[in-house]
Design an enzyme around this catalytic site. Structure first.
Site, mmCIF file in Angstrom:
data_model
loop_
_atom_site.group_PDB
_atom_site.id
_atom_site.type_symbol
_atom_site.label_atom_id
_atom_site.label_comp_id
_atom_site.label_asym_id
_atom_site.label_seq_id
_atom_site.Cartn_x
_atom_site.Cartn_y
_atom_site.Cartn_z
ATOM 1 N N TYR A 150 27.997 15.196 -62.578
ATOM 2 C CA TYR A 150 29.138 15.381 -62.063
ATOM 3 C C TYR A 150 28.846 16.970 -61.574
ATOM 4 C CZ TYR A 150 33.240 17.307 -61.173
ATOM 5 O OH TYR A 150 34.640 18.320 -60.682
ATOM 6 N N ASP A 245 21.624 21.924 -63.813
ATOM 7 C CA ASP A 245 23.476 21.755 -62.978
ATOM 8 C C ASP A 245 22.938 22.026 -64.825
ATOM 9 O OD1 ASP A 245 26.011 20.708 -62.229
ATOM 10 O OD2 ASP A 245 25.652 21.907 -63.785
ATOM 11 N N LYS A 273 31.068 27.936 -66.615
ATOM 12 C CA LYS A 273 31.751 28.064 -68.281
ATOM 13 C C LYS A 273 31.473 29.314 -69.106
ATOM 14 C CE LYS A 273 31.598 23.319 -67.855
ATOM 15 N NZ LYS A 273 33.292 22.256 -67.900
HETATM 16 P P1 KE4 Z 1 33.791 23.727 -61.762
HETATM 17 O O1 KE4 Z 1 33.863 23.744 -60.640
HETATM 18 O O2 KE4 Z 1 35.040 23.153 -62.506
HETATM 19 O O3 KE4 Z 1 33.796 25.553 -62.728
HETATM 20 O O4 KE4 Z 1 32.787 23.254 -62.739
HETATM 21 C C1 KE4 Z 1 31.722 21.759 -61.978
HETATM 22 C C2 KE4 Z 1 30.562 21.261 -62.773
HETATM 23 C C3 KE4 Z 1 29.830 21.793 -62.342
HETATM 24 N N1 KE4 Z 1 28.606 21.687 -63.284
HETATM 25 C C4 KE4 Z 1 29.050 19.760 -64.907
HETATM 26 C C5 KE4 Z 1 28.084 19.392 -65.191
HETATM 27 C C6 KE4 Z 1 30.537 20.841 -64.537
HETATM 28 O O5 KE4 Z 1 30.323 19.825 -66.098
HETATM 29 C C7 KE4 Z 1 31.552 20.582 -64.338
HETATM 30 C C8 KE4 Z 1 33.263 20.677 -64.660
HETATM 31 N N2 KE4 Z 1 33.140 20.443 -65.780
HETATM 32 C C9 KE4 Z 1 34.900 19.702 -66.190
HETATM 33 C C10 KE4 Z 1 34.149 18.965 -67.455
HETATM 34 N N3 KE4 Z 1 32.836 17.609 -67.509
HETATM 35 C C11 KE4 Z 1 35.510 20.336 -65.855
HETATM 36 C C12 KE4 Z 1 36.680 19.385 -66.688
HETATM 37 C C13 KE4 Z 1 37.596 19.792 -65.112
HETATM 38 O O6 KE4 Z 1 37.676 19.370 -64.422
HETATM 39 O O7 KE4 Z 1 39.108 20.075 -64.932
#
Ligand code: KE4
Length: 434
Positions: A150, A245, A273
């Site tokens: 993701y 990523d 994060k």
């Molecule tokens: P954000 O747009 O949520 O800040 O980051 C996206 C993203 C990008 N790349 C990786 C590897 C990620 O894990 C994420 C976001 N992670 C999710 C949970 N695995 C965030 C939780 C959510 O979507 O509420």
């Protein structure tokens, strides 16, 4: 630290009904709605160290930790103080600040593959912009990604594998135009042949290959020996940009991220994060020649009102300074190993098949009776309903896990043997009553 005024416990069912009247699905991000595990979502009022307090007035040991940013747990005093001080001097100027330069230099120091970077307010924004930089630099349109990885919710990465794996993608979400999904090729993780075939079928057309070097979004999965090296070799040969990523793995699995652990230099890295210290801050960066395509240096536009805002920058800087000064990594790995070992023992005692995969301080208990989870297909054999029952058994026992089977759980430097033993006792009970 300002004390929150005493609030009486709320009825979370009623709170959720009220929330659904104003917020889509009652939440501001889908996974929080507990659709994957069922039941009413936990509304959180506060967090301290390894613990959160629910609107129900109960306390929970937190292993979700806001999906990864909180290396030192909730409300670590140095991070709070840094953000409060920054806030008191003005929260945003929409102008350059020295503080953002200092943070950028610290990130570059940690990840030498990053020569130039740009800060954004979310990981999605950073990933989306990295894809644009890659397309602008190569003049190519296609992107390869792996099923189960993701990269945020940008259109061309919200794509499922089309039939025959190396064919072009199909939308994995409503609202993504077919034409956009068709610019993405989705192949199985840990399958270098599929990657080679995709390049054969799309010679000279692939701008970037996106990968979570240690996937966490299908649960924690390990790259096979030689897999990441293979991606580096193939993308170099094909003049395709390799994008790591590291939104989760960056500063989590090591101060220098997975790229330092594996000794691989990607062309671009996406971070988020942890670098925001729990506030909205992410970044993308890498080769100077590629990043120079981004405005105002180059022709690829990307912007953001609150990008690099002083409060998030202060929190992120305090976070990185703490990571350097306290070096929590060995202890956090020890805590995670202790907990995972205990969980394995509890599963055996309860006669429940459980496959736990962990790296550094992140782990996933897969409810399946089988071998290693190596890709999306094997991850999907996990029993989502069993995980849901386990999740609620743990919640009842005062432990909050990620509300979804295919995610990573985390420990923080604020977790101690006390929290872990408390959580293991809850796990044994939850597994026995599964
Ligand atoms: P954000 O747009 O949520 O800040 O980051 C996206 C993203 C990008 N790349 C990786 C590897 C990620 O894990 C994420 C976001 N992670 C999710 C949970 N695995 C965030 C939780 C959510 O979507 O509420």
């Amino acid at each position: 630290m300002a004390r929150m005024k005493k609030q009486k416990p709320a009825n979370m069912k009623r709170l959720f009904e009220r929330a659904r009247k104003s917020l889509v699905g009652g939440v501001n991000s889908p996974v929080r709605a507990f659709k994957s595990v069922g039941g009413t979502p936990l509304f959180v009022r506060s967090g301290t160290g390894a613990w959160i307090r629910g609107a129900d007035g109960k306390s929970y040991v937190d292993f979700c930790l806001s999906w990864g940013p909180l290396m030192f747990g909730h409300a670590r005093r140095e991070i709070v103080a840094a953000a409060q001080t920054a806030m008191s001097h003005g929260s945003t100027f929409g102008a350059a600040t020295e503080a953002e330069v200092v943070l950028a230099e610290k990130i570059k120091d940690a990840l030498p593959s990053i020569e130039l970077l740009r800060m954004t307010s979310s990981g999605t924004e950073a990933g989306m912009s990295a894809a644009r930089a890659a397309r602008a630099f190569t003049g190519r349109d296609l992107i390869i990604k792996f099923s189960g990885c993701y990269h945020g919710h940008m259109d061309s990465l919200l794509v499922a594998a089309g039939s025959g794996a190396t064919t072009l993608g199909i939308p994995d979400s409503a609202g993504v135009p077919k034409a956009v999904a068709a610019t993405t090729i989705v192949v199985p993780f840990n399958d270098l042949n599929a990657v080679e075939n995709a390049f054969k079928k799309n010679k000279g057309k692939i701008a970037a290959l996106f990968v979570e070097p240690i996937p966490a979004n299908m649960g924690v999965v390990f790259p096979d020996d030689g897999f990441l090296e293979g991606l580096r070799r193939i993308t170099k040969r094909e003049k395709t940009l390799l994008v790591f990523d590291e939104v989760i793995t960056g500063f989590r699995v090591a101060y220098g991220g997975a790229q330092t652990l594996y000794g691989i230099k990607p062309d671009l890295t996406v971070l988020g994060k942890i670098i925001g210290g729990g506030l909205p801050l992410a970044a993308y960066g890498g080769r100077r020649d590629v990043m120079s395509m981004i405005a105002p240096e180059g022709p690829a536009y990307q912007a953001g009102t609150l990008s690099g805002n002083p409060v998030a920058v202060a929190a992120g800087t305090a976070m990185l300074d703490l990571l350097k000064s306290e070096n929590p990594y060995p202890r956090m790995e020890q805590l995670a190993e202790y907990y995972c070992e205990g969980l394995r023992g509890a599963a055996i005692a309860a006669g429940v098949p459980l496959r736990i995969q962990s790296v550094a301080s992140m782990f996933t208990p897969f409810f399946l009776d089988g071998g290693e989870v190596t890709d999306y297909k094997s991850a999907m054999t996990a029993d989502k309903k069993a995980y849901g029952r386990f999740f609620h058994g743990m919640l009842k026992g005062g432990v909050y896990l990620p509300p979804a089977q295919w995610e990573a759980a985390f420990v923080s430097y604020a977790h101690t043997d006390r929290e872990l033993d408390f959580a293991l006792a809850a796990a044994l009970k939850a597994l026995k009553n599964l």
